[in-house]
Design a protein around this motif. Structure first.
Motif, PDB file in Angstrom:
ATOM      1  N   LYS A  96       1.620 -29.927  47.147  1.00 65.44           N
ATOM      2  CA  LYS A  96       1.493 -30.092  45.904  1.00 65.44           C
ATOM      3  C   LYS A  96       2.148 -29.421  45.123  1.00 65.44           C
ATOM      4  N   SER A  97       3.204 -29.770  44.218  1.00 62.49           N
ATOM      5  CA  SER A  97       3.913 -28.768  43.552  1.00 62.49           C
ATOM      6  C   SER A  97       4.192 -29.327  42.227  1.00 62.49           C
ATOM      7  N   CYS A  98       5.023 -28.647  41.472  1.00 65.36           N
ATOM      8  CA  CYS A  98       5.721 -28.747  40.258  1.00 65.36           C
ATOM      9  C   CYS A  98       6.942 -28.182  39.869  1.00 65.36           C
ATOM     10  N   LEU A  99       7.809 -29.017  39.139  1.00 62.78           N
ATOM     11  CA  LEU A  99       9.118 -27.968  38.661  1.00 62.78           C
ATOM     12  C   LEU A  99       8.926 -28.372  37.325  1.00 62.78           C
ATOM     13  N   TYR A 100       9.621 -27.042  36.652  1.00 60.55           N
ATOM     14  CA  TYR A 100       9.457 -26.899  35.277  1.00 60.55           C
ATOM     15  C   TYR A 100      10.779 -26.551  34.430  1.00 60.55           C
ATOM     16  N   PHE A 101      11.628 -27.188  33.766  1.00 59.91           N
ATOM     17  CA  PHE A 101      12.719 -26.978  33.310  1.00 59.91           C
ATOM     18  C   PHE A 101      12.386 -26.720  31.698  1.00 59.91           C
ATOM     19  N   PHE A 102      13.082 -25.590  31.214  1.00 60.20           N
ATOM     20  CA  PHE A 102      12.673 -24.884  30.122  1.00 60.20           C
ATOM     21  C   PHE A 102      14.016 -24.518  29.129  1.00 60.20           C
TER      22      PHE A 102
END
Lengths: 139, 139
Positions: free
Chosen positions: A65-71
């Protein structure tokens, strides 16, 4: 999703040099680390090269389980979070496909270095914010 | 930790306008969102103001496990991850202590707005990277 919205999301993704990878550690705490994406297919699939021995790689092997975050913090502030699952790919074909010669600095044994592997992220849902705009979506 | 190292960490923290907050959602996926810190005590405690109704607030109420991630992508690339627990504070005293008048834009009812709350993060461990330097530490 509207075509214009997807265009806006992809612009954010393409303009982010770094992306924050989220994982869950053995004690159930969220972890975060900035990495550089190498290849991506729209907002569905993202590939990263990393060390097989890295803390994060071990975390993904026991919990994908993971996430990517673009900011974007300058100008029009925007954030895109994608949640999904991370695979750790160590097969010769995949390693060859993404290999770049400059990486010998990191992986002295080259493309067959056992400490070189590829992370493949596949998105399942997204959350995009830009000013008053907010999009929650499944992929 | 060496004094010089702590100075370096605090410089990174102070120079980051935004910090990435990590949480774990109801399906066990890590989540990430950029926020602005309002007050902090060294690297031990950090406070944030947010909406009581926000997705993240609800996540912390059911699972306080969290992380903060400070990242510098320009110049000498550096990252500091702190893992710890997040409290959601809604008592009148705490809300008054941190209140700023400019926040009426977000919380129209002012300091007593039930949708205004304070998040308090308390760190338990850290992971700092800067070039070849890497520090793993408990707090």
């Amino acid at each position: 999703m509207e075509k214009e919205d997807m265009k806006e999301l992809l612009e954010l993704v393409d303009n982010c040099k770094s992306v924050i990878l989220g994982s869950v550690d053995g004690q159930g705490y969220p972890n975060a680390k900035a990495m550089q994406k190498i290849v991506h297919e729209g907002i569905l699939c993202f590939y990263f090269s990393t060390f097989t021995s890295a803390i994060r790689t071990r975390q993904y092997l026991s919990n994908p389980k993971s996430c990517l975050y673009f900011f974007r913090s300058e100008g029009k502030v925007a954030g895109l979070m994608l949640t999904g699952d991370m695979e750790v790919l160590t097969d010769a074909g995949t390693k060859q496909k993404f290999w770049e010669d400059g990486w010998k600095v990191y992986y002295p044994l080259g493309v067959t270095d056992p400490d070189y592997c590829i992370l493949k992220f596949t998105a399942r849902s997204g959350n995009y914010n830009c000013g008053p705009k907010r999009l929650l979506f499944d992929i």
